[in-house]
Design a protein around this motif. Sequence first.
Motif, PDB file in Angstrom:
ATOM      1  N   SER A 148      65.973  41.281  10.363  1.00 43.02           N
ATOM      2  CA  SER A 148      64.881  40.347  10.105  1.00 43.02           C
ATOM      3  C   SER A 148      64.833  39.365  11.268  1.00 43.02           C
ATOM      4  N   ILE A 149      63.687  38.761  11.466  1.00 39.58           N
ATOM      5  CA  ILE A 149      63.472  37.933  12.653  1.00 39.58           C
ATOM      6  C   ILE A 149      63.281  36.481  12.232  1.00 39.58           C
ATOM      7  N   TYR A 150      64.291  35.668  12.569  1.00 38.16           N
ATOM      8  CA  TYR A 150      64.265  34.243  12.254  1.00 38.16           C
ATOM      9  C   TYR A 150      64.914  33.461  13.395  1.00 38.16           C
ATOM     10  N   ARG A 151      64.551  32.201  13.472  1.00 34.03           N
ATOM     11  CA  ARG A 151      65.111  31.318  14.494  1.00 34.03           C
ATOM     12  C   ARG A 151      66.629  31.292  14.425  1.00 34.03           C
ATOM     13  N   ASP A 152      67.260  31.491  15.580  1.00 36.24           N
ATOM     14  CA  ASP A 152      68.719  31.440  15.743  1.00 36.24           C
ATOM     15  C   ASP A 152      69.465  32.595  15.086  1.00 36.24           C
ATOM     16  N   TYR A 153      68.754  33.515  14.458  1.00 32.83           N
ATOM     17  CA  TYR A 153      69.430  34.636  13.795  1.00 32.83           C
ATOM     18  C   TYR A 153      69.755  35.694  14.854  1.00 32.83           C
ATOM     19  N   ILE A 154      70.872  35.469  15.532  1.00 35.69           N
ATOM     20  CA  ILE A 154      71.355  36.326  16.620  1.00 35.69           C
ATOM     21  C   ILE A 154      72.783  36.705  16.242  1.00 35.69           C
ATOM     22  N   THR A 155      72.993  37.937  15.829  1.00 31.70           N
ATOM     23  CA  THR A 155      74.206  38.302  15.116  1.00 31.70           C
ATOM     24  C   THR A 155      75.223  39.035  15.992  1.00 31.70           C
ATOM     25  N   GLU A 156      76.235  39.562  15.319  1.00 31.91           N
ATOM     26  CA  GLU A 156      77.278  40.346  16.003  1.00 31.91           C
ATOM     27  C   GLU A 156      76.717  41.590  16.672  1.00 31.91           C
ATOM     28  N   LYS A 157      75.507  41.985  16.302  1.00 29.93           N
ATOM     29  CA  LYS A 157      74.865  43.142  16.943  1.00 29.93           C
ATOM     30  C   LYS A 157      74.643  42.895  18.439  1.00 29.93           C
ATOM     31  N   VAL A 158      74.647  41.630  18.842  1.00 32.70           N
ATOM     32  CA  VAL A 158      74.531  41.256  20.254  1.00 32.70           C
ATOM     33  C   VAL A 158      75.908  41.016  20.874  1.00 32.70           C
ATOM     34  N   PHE A 159      76.721  40.228  20.197  1.00 31.60           N
ATOM     35  CA  PHE A 159      77.990  39.795  20.788  1.00 31.60           C
ATOM     36  C   PHE A 159      79.027  40.920  20.861  1.00 31.60           C
ATOM     37  N   ASN A 160      79.009  41.847  19.919  1.00 30.21           N
ATOM     38  CA  ASN A 160      79.972  42.958  19.986  1.00 30.21           C
ATOM     39  C   ASN A 160      79.723  43.877  21.184  1.00 30.21           C
ATOM     40  N   PRO A 161      78.494  44.357  21.409  1.00 26.29           N
ATOM     41  CA  PRO A 161      78.254  45.172  22.614  1.00 26.29           C
ATOM     42  C   PRO A 161      78.603  44.438  23.901  1.00 26.29           C
ATOM     43  N   MET A 162      78.295  43.148  23.978  1.00 25.61           N
ATOM     44  CA  MET A 162      78.622  42.388  25.181  1.00 25.61           C
ATOM     45  C   MET A 162      80.132  42.357  25.391  1.00 25.61           C
ATOM     46  N   ARG A 163      80.877  42.202  24.322  1.00 22.81           N
ATOM     47  CA  ARG A 163      82.337  42.191  24.424  1.00 22.81           C
ATOM     48  C   ARG A 163      82.873  43.546  24.868  1.00 22.81           C
ATOM     49  N   LEU A 164      82.202  44.626  24.461  1.00 21.47           N
ATOM     50  CA  LEU A 164      82.687  45.978  24.728  1.00 21.47           C
ATOM     51  C   LEU A 164      82.135  46.575  26.018  1.00 21.47           C
TER      52      LEU A 164
END
Length: 381
Positions: free
Chosen positions: A269-285
């Motif tokens: 779903s698209i909401y302000r600041d809703y930026i989840t582990e779906k972003v941070f996990n790939p960046m970490r890996l």
Amino acid sequence: MMPSKTPSGHFRHLIIAGVLLICFTAIFYIYYKPSIGWMSCTDEPQPDVCTEACLKVIANKTENTQENTQAVTTVEPGKDHLPEIVVLIWYWPFGEHFDLNSCDPIYGIKGCRLTDDRGQFDQAHAVMFHIRDIGGDLPSLLAMSRPPRQKWVWMNMESPAHSPQLNGAEDLFNLTSNYRRDSDIWVPYGRLIELSNEDEPFQMPQKDKLVCWIVSNWNNNHKRVGFFNEFSKYIKVEAYGRYFGRYVNHEDYAKVVSSCKFYLSFENSIYRDYITEKVFNPMRLGTVPVVLGPPRENYEQLIPKDSFIHVDDFQSPQELAEHLKTLDQNQEMYERFFSWRKHYVSKGSVFGQEHACYICDHLQKHKSFSVVKNVNQWYFT
């Protein structure tokens, strides 16, 4: 008749007396210099006249003085003696337990005591409520009597589309803890933090896939589903998850994601600041996230602008697919997406644990009265 002392005997006695006088003066100086200003030090070298015994006396006195100074320092009031804050966890979020003694060793937050013992309700400075777990308990919560200065914290990490509205609880809570940057106690899904000496230098993982996606929550009404259906016509996507009959367990997750050049970090779903582990996990890996969520400007408040690809930057799913194919053929262009790894590393949050610890930290720093007036209006509109 007593024999008279020889001149040489007198001379020896004078030398001994002189040495003892100098040693006495040195010891006197060591004892009383801190409180007497009439004897000052100079930069001139002093003669080495003390005997070994004299020097031992001086050394022992110096050690005792240092020990006394250290003892006074360690008991100085106001240093590392924070008042204990008790945070009661009313429900374990989604039933997931975490270490109650983690605030100091993991987050460096001292003076915190986390507990799930409701028998300590009256002693708790704050109670953390995961709103997804409140359910039918709301009427009893509304009727409860609580200490006047106790803070009730509304805690939630789901987007408004997947969160319950608590009708009748508009003024029930004093604080909020959420991924929203305007919550009282902000806990994002992840952060980029500066590299430390313990972090290994970044090395690009081996890649044998171009685009990957792991999805469990499949809903034809979601924007990401419609985008994927069109996008996958123009480029091969290795899709995993229950919907595709290719379940990925926890052990295989990192292996799969790191083997892909790009990962579809599509939010449900698209909401302000809703930026989840779906972003941070790939960046970490070591994988470039292709994001679908709030506007690019919102992402750039949390991660570098050249570390991800936003679907809104392209006129169509087909144009995005062609761009990814171009990057696949140009390693130099592709590796630019990882320039940030020279300075930062991606870290995910620990659900529930981080919230409880930062609630404690907030209460140590803020003692003022607070009430969240109409939490539903704040979060759902």
